[in-house]
Enzyme design. Structure first.
Site, PDB file in Angstrom:
ATOM      1  N   SER A 229      30.742 -36.916 -48.586  1.00  0.00           N
ATOM      2  CA  SER A 229      32.116 -37.261 -48.243  1.00  0.00           C
ATOM      3  C   SER A 229      32.763 -38.033 -49.395  1.00  0.00           C
ATOM      4  CB  SER A 229      32.141 -38.045 -46.927  1.00  0.00           C
ATOM      5  OG  SER A 229      33.449 -38.130 -46.416  1.00  0.00           O
ATOM      6  N   GLU A 352      33.741 -29.430 -39.921  1.00  0.00           N
ATOM      7  CA  GLU A 352      33.884 -30.760 -40.509  1.00  0.00           C
ATOM      8  C   GLU A 352      34.783 -31.677 -39.662  1.00  0.00           C
ATOM      9  OE1 GLU A 352      32.536 -32.090 -43.201  1.00  0.00           O
ATOM     10  OE2 GLU A 352      32.021 -30.494 -44.622  1.00  0.00           O
ATOM     11  N   HIS A 450      31.226 -33.062 -39.534  1.00  0.00           N
ATOM     12  CA  HIS A 450      31.074 -33.892 -40.734  1.00  0.00           C
ATOM     13  C   HIS A 450      29.954 -34.916 -40.509  1.00  0.00           C
ATOM     14  CE1 HIS A 450      32.712 -35.548 -44.449  1.00  0.00           C
ATOM     15  NE2 HIS A 450      32.832 -36.756 -43.918  1.00  0.00           N
TER      16      HIS A 450
END
Length: 542
Positions: A229, A352, A450
């Site tokens: 990320s 995600e 995610h």
């Protein structure tokens, strides 16, 4: 001895790898022993800054809370990272240093649980090292940069422990802390020194590793920088650093990099800083330097409200194109100059955006008209066509499902595919993956969200017991996929190639096959996995 991928075998022992010597085809006769040089209870290393005493954990020597830069406090708040002055005598390195100041809520959230826990302190620029031996074995090195939306996380979190990589891969693993939120990302444009204080921290940490890691049994010329990320965006940004014309690291692993973010200009960042000054009630940076960090962090919550937009992932603090530390989008730094020579492993999770939106009641109630309006930002007059394509791809899709898939593609998947496309067009090495295993947690609403790949990469589910998003996973499927992924990451760190037996062959991403590894209960190499969406987002794409 060179590493022959055809000889590598993955051995499983209760779902983890049995040993690096067997994994790489190197016999123990040809490798250094994995015991600390100075005794089992207190490994000691000599560094230019001073002597460090660590601890022994299992078969590893571990050094925690090692300062890599001067404390960024007082006059050094909102200044680039400065060299640490060193210390006299022997410094104990047996406890983690404080994490960077950040918002914290007891009990955490419904997805990750906690992500960064007290103690917090501005004096946070430390790193941690796990090594099979503080010797001269010159092992490959992995430096892990945590994510957290630019506001949370820590290199001392149990989830990010370097233990499994050091133990299973015969690697030296390093995790770092760096400035977060307003302390790391505010921009003042003063004195021509630039901004991106978080990036100056990471660069100082990486330079520290280059200069010192040999004392911990690592090879300074064989470093992989990995992150997820915001940490993956950091990896790309670091690729632009090129002392003496060569990259600071050999390989890069980018897990769910948010390369679709629009990085603000100096003028745009100054506007955001003005908003923060107004919230805190300060006139300028000089006044702000006198404000306790607790008050600065508290202002983060109002920044969410002031800077957020409907249908976009909230990021109250962002990097800045300051023309000093960063002069272009980080993805571009992996395409030319020193960054072009770095081997890249890049990927994303299939859903995600479910991480941030699937459990949000206001978004669950979104209407088609609202989502169409958001889709126009991406597709213009093709918004209705795009909406239909997303709706048809997910049977029974609600407007929020279309929205989440669109956000995930905008922010993560399509920019990652674009980077793979551009590197492949230049003949530069890149491997791509998509993490597809959905979690049954929260009645399946999170899907392959995610962050879900993280415990699989580290293969350390025991360290994720506080994370609600892992509830209900079949242990056999979970452990099998984790063993496969963990071994691939180790192989890439060691050799620049993620292949290992017995997983399917994982070819480089190129413009002919566009091979992407689907990481699921059954792992499969897929040609042009994102092709339909690539052409939808870019109608002229081949």
């Amino acid at each position: 001895m060179t590493d022959d991928p055809s000889r590598r075998k993955v051995l499983k022992n209760s779902g983890v790898l049995a040993g690096a010597a067997l994994l790489t085809g190197v016999t123990t006769e040809g490798t250094a022993q994995a015991s600390p040089r100075t005794g089992a209870s207190s490994p000691v290393v000599e560094l230019p800054a001073g002597r460090l005493r660590g601890s022994t954990e299992g078969a590893l020597a571990v050094f925690k809370g090692v300062p890599y830069a001067a404390p960024p406090v007082g006059a050094l708040r909102w200044r680039p990272a400065q060299p640490h002055p060193g210390w006299q005598g022997t410094r104990e390195a047996t406890a983690f240093g404080p994490s960077a100041p950040q918002p914290y809520r007891e009990g955490g959230d419904q997805v990750l649980g906690t992500h960064g826990s007290p103690p917090f302190d501005e004096d946070c620029l430390t790193l941690n090292v796990w090594t099979p031996g503080a010797d001269d074995a010159k092992r490959p090195v992995m430096v892990w940069i945590h994510g957290g939306g630019f506001i949370s996380g820590s290199g001392s979190m149990p989830q990010y422990s370097g233990e499994t990589f050091a133990r299973d891969g015969d690697l030296v693993a390093v995790t770092i802390n760096y400035r977060l939120g307003p302390l790391g990302y505010l921009y003042f444009g003063e004195d021509g020194t630039g901004g991106n204080f978080w990036l100056t921290d990471q660069l100082a940490a990486l330079q520290w590793v280059r200069a010192n890691i040999a004392a911990f049994g690592g090879d300074p010329d064989n470093i992989t920088v990995a992150g997820q990320s915001g940490g993956a965006l950091s990896v790309a940004a670091l690729a632009g650093a090129r002392p003496k014309g060569r990259p600071l690291f050999r390989r890069a692993i980018l897990q769910s990099p948010p390369l679709g973010l629009t990085i603000p200009t100096r003028a745009e960042s100054l506007q955001r800083t003005a908003t923060f000054l107004e919230i805190v009630g300060a006139k300028n940076v000089a006044e702000l330097r006198a404000v306790p960090w607790q008050r600065l962090i508290a202002a983060t919550f109002e920044m969410f409200g002031r800077t957020g937009r409907w249908g976009y992932w909230s990021t109250p603090f962002l990097p800045v194109i300051d023309e000093v530390t960063l002069d272009r989008n980080p993805a571009d730094l992996l395409l030319s100059g020193a960054g072009a020579d770095i081997d890249v492993l890049i990927g994303w999770t299939r859903e995600e955006a479910n991480f941030a939106f699937a459990l949000s009641e206001p978004y669950v109630a979104a209407t088609k008209d609202q989502v169409l309006a958001r889709a126009r930002d991406t597709f213009g007059n093709r918004a209705a066509q795009a909406y239909t394509a997303y709706e048809e791809a997910r049977p029974g899709a609600r407007p929020v499902d279309v929205l989440m898939d669109l956000i995930g593609d905008d922010l993560f998947r399509m920019p990652a595919v674009d980077l793979a496309e551009r590197r492949a067009a230049r003949g530069r090495p890149v491997w791509a993956y998509q993490f597809d295993l959905p979690t049954p947690a929260h009645s399946g609403r999170l899907a392959a969200a995610h962050c879900l790949e993280l415990p699989f990469v580290f293969d350390n589910f025991d360290k994720w017991s506080q994370a609600p998003f892992l509830a209900g996973l079949d242990p056999r499927v979970r452990d099998g996929l984790a063993a496969t992924m963990h071994a691939s990451w180790i192989s890439f760190i060691r050799t620049g190639n993620p292949n290992h037996d017995p997983m399917p062959r994982w070819d480089r991403y190129d413009r002919d096959s566009r091979t992407t590894m689907s990481l699921d209960s059954v792992t499969t190499a897929v040609g042009d996995l994102a092709g339909h969406w690539r052409r939808l987002h870019r109608p002229t794409a081949p």
